[in-house]
Design a protein around this motif. Structure first.
Motif, short mmCIF file in Angstrom:
data_model
loop_
_atom_site.label_atom_id
_atom_site.label_comp_id
_atom_site.label_asym_id
_atom_site.label_seq_id
_atom_site.Cartn_x
_atom_site.Cartn_y
_atom_site.Cartn_z
N ALA A 48 89.48 4.87 181.08
CA ALA A 48 89.33 4.35 179.72
C ALA A 48 88.47 3.09 179.68
N VAL A 49 88.66 2.21 180.66
CA VAL A 49 87.84 0.99 180.72
C VAL A 49 86.38 1.34 180.96
N ILE A 50 86.13 2.27 181.86
CA ILE A 50 84.75 2.68 182.14
C ILE A 50 84.12 3.33 180.91
N LEU A 51 84.86 4.20 180.23
CA LEU A 51 84.33 4.84 179.01
C LEU A 51 84.08 3.82 177.92
N HIS A 52 84.96 2.84 177.80
CA HIS A 52 84.77 1.81 176.78
C HIS A 52 83.49 1.02 177.04
N LYS A 53 83.24 0.70 178.30
CA LYS A 53 82.05 -0.08 178.65
C LYS A 53 80.76 0.72 178.46
N THR A 54 80.82 2.04 178.62
CA THR A 54 79.62 2.88 178.54
C THR A 54 79.65 3.86 177.38
N GLN A 55 80.44 3.57 176.34
CA GLN A 55 80.61 4.55 175.26
C GLN A 55 79.32 4.87 174.52
N THR B 87 75.47 8.10 171.70
CA THR B 87 74.06 8.51 171.65
C THR B 87 73.88 10.01 171.82
N PRO B 88 74.50 10.67 172.81
CA PRO B 88 74.31 12.13 172.91
C PRO B 88 74.82 12.91 171.70
N ILE B 89 75.96 12.50 171.14
CA ILE B 89 76.49 13.22 169.98
C ILE B 89 75.58 13.01 168.77
N GLY B 90 75.12 11.78 168.56
CA GLY B 90 74.20 11.50 167.46
C GLY B 90 72.91 12.29 167.60
N ASN B 91 72.38 12.34 168.83
CA ASN B 91 71.16 13.11 169.07
C ASN B 91 71.36 14.60 168.81
N MET B 92 72.53 15.12 169.19
CA MET B 92 72.82 16.54 168.97
C MET B 92 72.83 16.86 167.48
#
Length: 119
Positions: free
Chosen positions: A90-97, A103-108
């Motif tokens: 969760a900490v890693i995902l929060h730092k790189t969300q 970004t990938p979901i917005g681009n899709m």
């Protein structure tokens, strides 16, 4: 006589412009509906796959927790170990969300909408 011909031409041009506008608006509506349907169907199918993966992950985690707990001597130790693991994730995902999720979901979504407008 010339006035009647000019009036008829103006009316004819007005009708053509009106028909063109109505047709253009209808085409925009249809393209919007098509793009929306494509985005929603993609989202729905991904949610369905996500739900199946979530159930798989849930049962896998319960099994792993019980197995780790058995190896450590107390079953609840396994649940604590996996909780710490997921806290780190969760900490890693929060730092790189932004890089991994937003970004990938917005681009899709944008590419799906623009794909429809190009056709």
């Amino acid at each position: 006589m010339e006035t009647n011909a000019t009036t008829n031409e103006n009316l004819n041009m007005y009708e053509k412009a009106e028909n063109y506008t109505k047709t253009s608006l209808e085409l925009i509506k249809l393209k919007t509906v098509s793009a929306t349907a494509d985005v929603l169907s993609t989202l729905t199918s991904r949610i369905a796959v996500g739900a199946v993966v979530a159930f798989f992950t849930l049962f896998l985690n319960i099994g792993l927790s019980l197995w780790i707990g058995k190896e450590l001597g107390e079953y609840y130790y396994g649940f604590f170990a996996l909780a710490v693991f997921y806290l780190l994730v969760a900490v890693i995902l929060h730092k790189t969300q932004h890089k991994l999720i937003k970004t990938p979901i917005g681009n899709m979504i944008v590419s799906s909408i623009l794909k429809e407008s190009k056709n």
